[in-house]
Design a protein around this motif. Structure first.
Motif, mmCIF file in Angstrom:
data_model
loop_
_atom_site.group_PDB
_atom_site.id
_atom_site.type_symbol
_atom_site.label_atom_id
_atom_site.label_comp_id
_atom_site.label_asym_id
_atom_site.label_seq_id
_atom_site.Cartn_x
_atom_site.Cartn_y
_atom_site.Cartn_z
ATOM 1 N N GLN A 277 -19.055 -6.931 -4.633
ATOM 2 C CA GLN A 277 -19.198 -5.636 -3.987
ATOM 3 C C GLN A 277 -17.866 -5.149 -3.426
ATOM 4 O OE1 GLN A 277 -22.089 -5.631 -0.815
ATOM 5 N NE2 GLN A 277 -22.600 -3.481 -1.135
ATOM 6 N N MET A 278 -17.089 -6.055 -2.834
ATOM 7 C CA MET A 278 -15.816 -5.660 -2.238
ATOM 8 C C MET A 278 -14.740 -5.414 -3.275
ATOM 9 S SD MET A 278 -15.469 -7.839 1.289
ATOM 10 C CE MET A 278 -13.997 -6.904 1.739
ATOM 11 N N GLU A 279 -14.855 -6.033 -4.439
ATOM 12 C CA GLU A 279 -13.832 -5.873 -5.468
ATOM 13 C C GLU A 279 -14.002 -4.604 -6.291
ATOM 14 O OE1 GLU A 279 -12.809 -10.578 -6.405
ATOM 15 O OE2 GLU A 279 -14.219 -9.472 -7.675
ATOM 16 N N LEU A 280 -15.220 -4.079 -6.361
ATOM 17 C CA LEU A 280 -15.473 -2.900 -7.186
ATOM 18 C C LEU A 280 -14.694 -1.687 -6.672
ATOM 19 C CD1 LEU A 280 -19.324 -3.148 -7.782
ATOM 20 C CD2 LEU A 280 -17.528 -3.417 -9.509
ATOM 21 N N PRO A 281 -13.952 -1.000 -7.531
ATOM 22 C CA PRO A 281 -13.247 0.214 -7.105
ATOM 23 C C PRO A 281 -14.192 1.252 -6.505
ATOM 24 C CG PRO A 281 -12.475 -0.493 -9.255
ATOM 25 C CD PRO A 281 -13.664 -1.344 -8.928
ATOM 26 N N SER A 282 -15.439 1.302 -7.015
ATOM 27 C CA SER A 282 -16.396 2.284 -6.507
ATOM 28 C C SER A 282 -16.770 2.057 -5.053
ATOM 29 C CB SER A 282 -17.666 2.267 -7.372
ATOM 30 O OG SER A 282 -18.258 0.980 -7.362
ATOM 31 N N SER A 283 -16.525 0.842 -4.542
ATOM 32 C CA SER A 283 -16.811 0.567 -3.126
ATOM 33 C C SER A 283 -15.789 1.238 -2.214
ATOM 34 C CB SER A 283 -16.840 -0.946 -2.861
ATOM 35 O OG SER A 283 -17.915 -1.549 -3.555
ATOM 36 N N GLY A 284 -14.613 1.541 -2.752
ATOM 37 C CA GLY A 284 -13.605 2.264 -1.984
ATOM 38 C C GLY A 284 -13.019 1.500 -0.824
ATOM 39 N N VAL A 285 -12.985 0.159 -0.902
ATOM 40 C CA VAL A 285 -12.425 -0.637 0.192
ATOM 41 C C VAL A 285 -10.899 -0.581 0.133
ATOM 42 C CG1 VAL A 285 -12.362 -2.889 1.314
ATOM 43 C CG2 VAL A 285 -14.437 -2.154 0.130
ATOM 44 N N GLU A 286 -10.283 -0.141 1.205
ATOM 45 C CA GLU A 286 -8.828 0.064 1.225
ATOM 46 C C GLU A 286 -8.069 -1.249 1.408
ATOM 47 O OE1 GLU A 286 -6.526 3.583 3.231
ATOM 48 O OE2 GLU A 286 -6.607 1.941 4.699
ATOM 49 N N ARG A 287 -6.983 -1.393 0.644
ATOM 50 C CA ARG A 287 -6.052 -2.509 0.814
ATOM 51 C C ARG A 287 -4.732 -1.945 1.325
ATOM 52 N NH1 ARG A 287 -10.173 -2.463 -3.269
ATOM 53 N NH2 ARG A 287 -10.084 -4.331 -4.555
ATOM 54 N N VAL A 288 -4.073 -2.661 2.206
ATOM 55 C CA VAL A 288 -2.792 -2.214 2.756
ATOM 56 C C VAL A 288 -1.730 -3.275 2.475
ATOM 57 C CG1 VAL A 288 -1.539 -1.417 4.794
ATOM 58 C CG2 VAL A 288 -4.001 -0.981 4.598
ATOM 59 N N TYR A 289 -0.583 -2.825 1.954
ATOM 60 C CA TYR A 289 0.528 -3.728 1.627
ATOM 61 C C TYR A 289 1.808 -3.235 2.302
ATOM 62 C CZ TYR A 289 -2.426 -5.411 -2.241
ATOM 63 O OH TYR A 289 -3.453 -5.931 -2.986
ATOM 64 N N ARG A 290 2.705 -4.197 2.573
ATOM 65 C CA ARG A 290 4.070 -3.867 2.988
ATOM 66 C C ARG A 290 5.007 -4.506 1.977
ATOM 67 N NH1 ARG A 290 6.203 -5.789 7.589
ATOM 68 N NH2 ARG A 290 7.530 -3.977 7.888
ATOM 69 N N ALA A 291 5.905 -3.685 1.430
ATOM 70 C CA ALA A 291 6.826 -4.172 0.406
ATOM 71 C C ALA A 291 8.263 -3.996 0.882
ATOM 72 C CB ALA A 291 6.614 -3.417 -0.901
ATOM 73 N N ARG A 292 9.072 -5.032 0.714
ATOM 74 C CA ARG A 292 10.507 -4.906 0.944
ATOM 75 C C ARG A 292 11.142 -4.683 -0.424
ATOM 76 N NH1 ARG A 292 13.206 -9.923 3.612
ATOM 77 N NH2 ARG A 292 13.053 -10.728 1.472
ATOM 78 N N ALA A 293 11.828 -3.562 -0.559
ATOM 79 C CA ALA A 293 12.335 -3.176 -1.878
ATOM 80 C C ALA A 293 13.777 -2.706 -1.776
ATOM 81 C CB ALA A 293 11.467 -2.074 -2.469
ATOM 82 N N PHE A 294 14.507 -2.917 -2.874
ATOM 83 C CA PHE A 294 15.916 -2.526 -2.950
ATOM 84 C C PHE A 294 16.072 -1.396 -3.952
ATOM 85 C CE2 PHE A 294 19.997 -2.868 -5.188
ATOM 86 C CZ PHE A 294 20.884 -2.747 -4.118
ATOM 87 N N GLY A 295 16.828 -0.361 -3.545
ATOM 88 C CA GLY A 295 17.087 0.758 -4.431
ATOM 89 C C GLY A 295 16.866 2.082 -3.729
ATOM 90 N N PRO A 296 17.319 3.179 -4.340
ATOM 91 C CA PRO A 296 17.170 4.493 -3.717
ATOM 92 C C PRO A 296 15.752 5.040 -3.877
ATOM 93 C CG PRO A 296 18.278 4.703 -5.827
ATOM 94 C CD PRO A 296 18.085 3.232 -5.590
ATOM 95 N N ILE A 297 15.196 5.575 -2.801
ATOM 96 C CA ILE A 297 13.865 6.178 -2.824
ATOM 97 C C ILE A 297 13.753 7.175 -1.687
ATOM 98 C CG2 ILE A 297 12.751 4.477 -1.329
ATOM 99 C CD1 ILE A 297 11.159 5.946 -4.494
ATOM 100 N N THR A 298 12.987 8.210 -1.858
ATOM 101 C CA THR A 298 12.781 9.201 -0.797
ATOM 102 C C THR A 298 11.308 9.229 -0.407
ATOM 103 O OG1 THR A 298 12.318 11.023 -2.322
ATOM 104 C CG2 THR A 298 14.641 10.625 -1.740
#
Length: 255
Positions: free
Chosen positions: A139-160
């Protein structure tokens, strides 16, 4: 005078004693996901009254007489949910043919048999939810359930921030469509930055692929939340049990 027609019969209700596929029963008992149970059957690890099972199409009313690796399967217990701080460098799987460490090598002793809800790849760390209930997992894995996941990424390179905000419309990469992502630039040091990303699909390696498509090199990726459950200050390798009241309340919100 016409004879009144008898009222239509109600469809028979589905009894809890009605036979069900063994994979479904074992998933509910917390043995493994349905797909993993099918693999276990193929490997000859499941038996009924001592006879090795050879098909996942077997229908049963109960798990009486069913064994996994020779051990009797206990009757289903109430659903439980745990937060686990997965370290980087371990696989989200039960076993690895190459002998690499898995989450089961890192889990503390004394936990019941649990299965992960979703996956984190080898080098991704952070919050991994574990449960003994196959129905809750699905139930939690189904995209239709709409359960939000939050990530923090450390990334190198130009971005706005403008580039990141465009992800709210979704993006297609090499023919794969990714849904809306709420992305925000947190802080920047030179060409390195931390980016927070919120999404509800969780396709395989989604965050890494999206950021790499934008020209960034991801050096660290942490999942900080899954639904209302947050990583907080949980130490790497530690497990936190979710209170039953909070789990029941959350399940009522699922679609």
């Amino acid at each position: 005078m016409e004879t009144p027609m008898p009222p239509p019969k109600s469809p028979p209700s589905k009894s809890s004693k009605e036979p069900q596929r063994i994979a479904k029963l074992l998933a509910r008992a917390g043995v493994a996901s349905r797909r993993e149970v099918e693999r276990m059957i193929e490997a000859g690890r499941i038996a009924i009254d001592g006879k090795i099972l050879d098909t996942p199409a077997t229908l049963l009313k109960s798990l009486h007489g069913v064994t996994v690796d020779g051990a009797a399967v206990a009757q289903p217990i109430p659903a439980k949910l745990y937060c686990f701080h997965k370290p980087a460098g371990v696989l989200t799987t039960e076993r690895d043919p190459k002998g690499r460490p898995t989450i089961y090598d890192k889990l503390p002793k004394g936990l019941p048999r649990v299965m992960p809800i979703g996956r984190l790849d080898l080098n991704t760390e952070g919050l991994l939810l574990l449960t003994n209930d196959g129905g809750l997992k699905r139930q939690m894995e189904l995209p239709s359930s709409g359960v939000e996941r939050v990530y923090r990424a450390r990334a190198f390179g130009p971005i706005t921030q403008e580039q990141l905000e465009a992800l709210i419309e979704g993006i297609t990469i090499d023919g794969m469509r990714y849904g809306p992502i709420d992305a925000n630039l947190e802080r920047r040091t030179g060409r390195n930055q931390w980016i927070e990303m919120k999404l509800a699909e969780g396709k395989n390696r989604e965050v890494r692929r999206v950021l790499e498509h934008l020209g960034l090199q991801v050096s660290r990726l942490i999942r900080t939340a899954y639904g209302p459950f947050a990583l907080g200050d949980l130490a790497k390798g530690d497990v936190l049990s979710i209170r039953q009241h909070d789990l029941v309340k959350f399940r009522q919100t699922l679609k």
